[in-house]
Design a protein around this motif. Structure first.
Motif, mmCIF file in Angstrom:
data_model
loop_
_atom_site.group_PDB
_atom_site.id
_atom_site.type_symbol
_atom_site.label_atom_id
_atom_site.label_comp_id
_atom_site.label_asym_id
_atom_site.label_seq_id
_atom_site.Cartn_x
_atom_site.Cartn_y
_atom_site.Cartn_z
ATOM 1 N N VAL A 1 0.837 -1.195 0.000
ATOM 2 C CA VAL A 1 0.000 0.000 0.000
ATOM 3 C C VAL A 1 0.875 1.250 0.000
ATOM 4 O O VAL A 1 1.833 1.338 0.766
ATOM 5 C CB VAL A 1 -0.931 0.021 1.233
ATOM 6 C CG1 VAL A 1 -1.811 1.268 1.207
ATOM 7 C CG2 VAL A 1 -1.794 -1.233 1.289
ATOM 8 N N GLU A 2 0.534 2.189 -0.868
ATOM 9 C CA GLU A 2 1.208 3.485 -0.895
ATOM 10 C C GLU A 2 0.154 4.578 -0.766
ATOM 11 O O GLU A 2 -0.839 4.569 -1.498
ATOM 12 C CB GLU A 2 1.966 3.668 -2.219
ATOM 13 C CG GLU A 2 2.977 2.581 -2.538
ATOM 14 C CD GLU A 2 3.495 2.698 -3.959
ATOM 15 O OE1 GLU A 2 3.185 3.730 -4.622
ATOM 16 O OE2 GLU A 2 4.192 1.780 -4.416
ATOM 17 N N PRO A 3 0.338 5.538 0.148
ATOM 18 C CA PRO A 3 -0.625 6.649 0.266
ATOM 19 C C PRO A 3 -0.643 7.496 -1.000
ATOM 20 O O PRO A 3 0.387 7.737 -1.628
ATOM 21 C CB PRO A 3 -0.101 7.444 1.460
ATOM 22 C CG PRO A 3 0.801 6.506 2.204
ATOM 23 C CD PRO A 3 1.402 5.609 1.169
ATOM 24 N N LEU A 4 -1.851 7.954 -1.362
ATOM 25 C CA LEU A 4 -2.022 8.879 -2.486
ATOM 26 C C LEU A 4 -2.824 10.069 -1.977
ATOM 27 O O LEU A 4 -4.048 10.020 -1.891
ATOM 28 C CB LEU A 4 -2.778 8.217 -3.648
ATOM 29 C CG LEU A 4 -2.101 7.064 -4.396
ATOM 30 C CD1 LEU A 4 -3.024 6.534 -5.486
ATOM 31 C CD2 LEU A 4 -0.777 7.521 -5.002
ATOM 32 N N GLY A 5 -2.153 11.118 -1.589
ATOM 33 C CA GLY A 5 -2.850 12.282 -1.078
ATOM 34 C C GLY A 5 -3.489 12.018 0.276
ATOM 35 O O GLY A 5 -3.062 11.148 1.036
ATOM 36 N N GLU A 6 -4.555 12.762 0.565
ATOM 37 C CA GLU A 6 -5.174 12.698 1.887
ATOM 38 C C GLU A 6 -6.071 11.481 2.071
ATOM 39 O O GLU A 6 -6.115 10.891 3.149
ATOM 40 C CB GLU A 6 -6.005 13.968 2.122
ATOM 41 C CG GLU A 6 -6.606 14.056 3.518
ATOM 42 C CD GLU A 6 -7.354 15.355 3.729
ATOM 43 O OE1 GLU A 6 -8.011 15.497 4.781
ATOM 44 O OE2 GLU A 6 -7.280 16.242 2.846
ATOM 45 N N ASN A 7 -6.769 11.066 1.009
ATOM 46 C CA ASN A 7 -7.751 9.987 1.150
ATOM 47 C C ASN A 7 -7.540 8.830 0.187
ATOM 48 O O ASN A 7 -8.397 7.947 0.083
ATOM 49 C CB ASN A 7 -9.172 10.541 0.928
ATOM 50 C CG ASN A 7 -9.578 11.531 1.994
ATOM 51 O OD1 ASN A 7 -9.440 11.277 3.173
ATOM 52 N ND2 ASN A 7 -10.063 12.692 1.555
ATOM 53 N N GLY A 8 -6.400 8.807 -0.510
ATOM 54 C CA GLY A 8 -6.193 7.782 -1.517
ATOM 55 C C GLY A 8 -5.052 6.836 -1.190
ATOM 56 O O GLY A 8 -4.149 7.145 -0.403
#
Length: 233
Positions: free
Chosen positions: A85-92
């Motif tokens: 899992v990699e964060p994408l912005g605030e909610n992605g």
């Protein structure tokens, strides 16, 4: 996805692609009901579609669960393991589902998902692009909703606690540009193996994710899951 012998060998090769390497060491809430539509072709692209739904019980009020779900940055990556899992912005988040392949055809699906802010205790997740990533031969259209429903109070661990049912639905479309050797296989074979693989992935991923979210949430409150919930995992 000739002769009878050649057709059997082709079928065996394609099923090996699906069920040997592509099966997923990612086990996860199981779909109670699921439907897969007939295969549709757009040029060389084949579309597989499934609709799924299930529920799980959480031993707390809907407000408490909502507070936990809203703070997804603290639990989503951990509960999604072993998916990367990699964060994408605030909610992605960008998720790598697992590696699939055989006979020189291999793919490691990656999909971007956005966890939208809730409205009336309904949470939605939709597909978003992953920056600087071009999917090799496939596209995923993911749309799900999750709803919190308080159902009763129950005597549990010597305390009266509220029970909230978490119900979810998922509409999933997968567009695949198969390599030529698979395009030469019978369409009925491609449809049945593709539908089976799609359902298997959703079952495994949802089952593990449900279990991990249930455990993580209740541990955060210092609550032990009831024996009947543990038994059904």
């Amino acid at each position: 996805m000739i002769s009878k012998k050649q057709e059997y060998q082709s079928m065996e090769s394609f099923e090996s692609l699906e069920s040997t390497e592509a099966v997923l060491s990612i086990a996860s809430p199981i779909a109670d009901t699921e439907t897969a539509s007939p295969e549709k072709s757009l040029g060389t692209t084949t579309i597989f579609y499934g609709r799924y739904q299930d529920s799980m019980e959480m031993y707390a009020s809907a407000d408490t669960i909502a507070e936990y779900l809203n703070n997804h940055s603290s639990w989503f990556s951990r509960c999604a393991e072993p998916m990367k899992v990699e964060p994408l912005g605030e909610n992605g988040y960008a998720l790598v589902i697992g590696r699939f392949g055989s006979f020189g055809y291999e793919v490691e699906p990656k999909v971007g998902l956005e966890l939208l802010p809730p409205k009336d205790r309904i949470y939605r997740i939709r597909t978003i692009p992953v920056p600087n990533y071009q999917a090799p031969g496939y596209e995923v259209d993911y749309n799900s909703s999750l709803q919190l429903i308080e159902i009763q109070q129950s005597q549990f661990s010597n305390n009266s606690v509220e029970i909230t049912r978490v119900e979810w639905e998922l509409d999933l479309k997968v567009y695949i540009n198969f390599p030529r050797f698979i395009q030469r296989l019978p369409k009925a074979l491609v449809q049945s193996t593709g539908d089976r693989l799609l359902n298997q992935i959703v079952r495994q991923v949802s089952r593990r994710l449900t279990r991990k979210v249930q455990e993580d949430f209740h541990q955060s409150l210092g609550i032990e899951l009831p024996a009947n919930v543990k038994k059904n995992k």
